[in-house]
Scaffold this motif. Sequence first.
Motif: not given
Length: 582
Positions: A360-364, A386-397
């Motif tokens: 898993i590459f989770t985020q960022g 990307d388990t964060y799964r948000k379409g509008h993410q901050t750049e660092n995520r």
Amino acid sequence: MKKLIGILLFIINVSVAYTQDTLYVSPSGSGEIFSRDVPGAVEGLGRKLASIGEPRRNIIVFFQGGLYELEQPLLISSKEKNKNIDTLLLVGSTSGKVILSGGRRVAGWKNAGKGIYKASLAGCAGFRQLYVEGKMAVRARTPNRENEDDYSPYNRIAGFDETSQTVTIKASEATGLENTEGLEIVINHHWYQSRFRLESMEQQGKNILFRPIQPARKHLFQLTYAKMLAAGKPYYFENARSFLDQEKEWFWDKKESVLYYMPPKQEKIEELEIIYPVLDRVLKIEGTAERPIENIRVENIMFGYSNWTIPTRDGIIATQGVQGRGYSGDLETGLIEVEFARNVRIAHCQLTGAGDNGIIFTQGVKNSQISSCHFDQISANGIVIDTYRKGHQTENRLCEKNLIEDNLIENVGMHYTSGMGLIVSFVAKTTIQYNEIRNCRYTGMQIGNHFGDNLSVMRDNVIRRNNIHHVMQLHDDGGAIYTLSLQPGTRIKENWMHDFGKNEWADNFPVNGVFLDNSSGYIRVQDNVFTNLTNVDRIKEQCAGNATTRDNILENNNTQDKEIKDNAGYRGTVGVTIESIR
């Protein structure tokens, strides 16, 4: 002259202070020296790395061959890879396989009669998979599994009552259910698989009505679309001692802390390597949003046997990619997990026996690579990004500019059958190429996730030269390559998809080669080859209700180009390398 001498002294001082070091680790190691002659233990590695107090260009951690049964996951954070280490390389020996294991070997078997053996596992908290000679054994079930591709045969659900939130089956199919403690029912519906324990059972005439535990009950009866709760869905029961009646089945008696297994008659159980998982993860590489961890390489190591017991506690109503309804990403696990990182390379590794996911590459995670690895015996997904799964993410995520190439990903979705070879959600500039994906109960790979008809961070991904076959072996509404979301600049090109069709136990939705589903848009699908597909559309654009697609380009996908076939899939070798000793 004085100036020249000063420069030379500066160069000499830098070369002394900024050098490469090698730390040696052994399964039998101990102490704090970590030298070739006196190797250290893996449990002390983090402390040794954290103690490095002078600048080093490269630190190599050399794992000597053997089995490392970890007491806790190996963690590489900014504490272990401190500011004095430029590049950290974890590398396994080529003279003997290095196995970092989250599992434990079973010993002390005793004959329990009727071809069944038992072993005490005192202190064990529980597990959902058992591995015999490296292969996932069958958790005792009824009806017995006969087909290793689609896990059939199944019974059929008689009905779902949304008002009482009960599930109805025929009483004749409920034999052996006297003790329901720990008993699970497994139901397939379209691209979902549901698994949960029972809160109660009640017989009404020729039927049995049972109520799922919470929170699984809540999430199950939210499936009010696509006839998910129509009668006829395939199901079976799992995890009861009375079901243990077939070779290669097993049962864990939690109350008595006893494991039961029925080996094939011709095999001696004391000669078998039987492993149960204990740790939820084996390696975690972890930076922070403010300070991503950088420059880590992991090579030539086998990672094996992770656990994941949240579905035992809560049940799981799992949509595609084993995304559980009501779950958040931090509940998912992988044999290897990477978070907030730059320039991480995982190469020539073997990922075997995952209780949930492989990597898993989770985020960022950015500018990182998974290459020439072999994934096998995976309960859910081979790779998740990307388990964060948000379409509008901050750049660092955002996960971006990552490369997935030259991997063999096989036998995924082995426990949670809606699993895939890989699933990447809202990612950018990701390249997935030269991989072979095979033997999946559901989709080969998913690119994108649900975000409606909106632009997001998802864009400029390349999926090319992959060899995807023998997928969709059970479920429907998927394909070799499945997409969601608007993703400008994404290209799906020169992939070879072959030898699969719609299974007899699948629901009534279609199976496809490339499936551009809900809101897929601005994608170019070009020069792909489809061979030996049975009852399968080569390319499908979903245009049902509000789930429309837009502005995709489909070009030259009717060819049988030999050059594309010959060059699809991994190049070279995959997995760990062991040299012959001469």
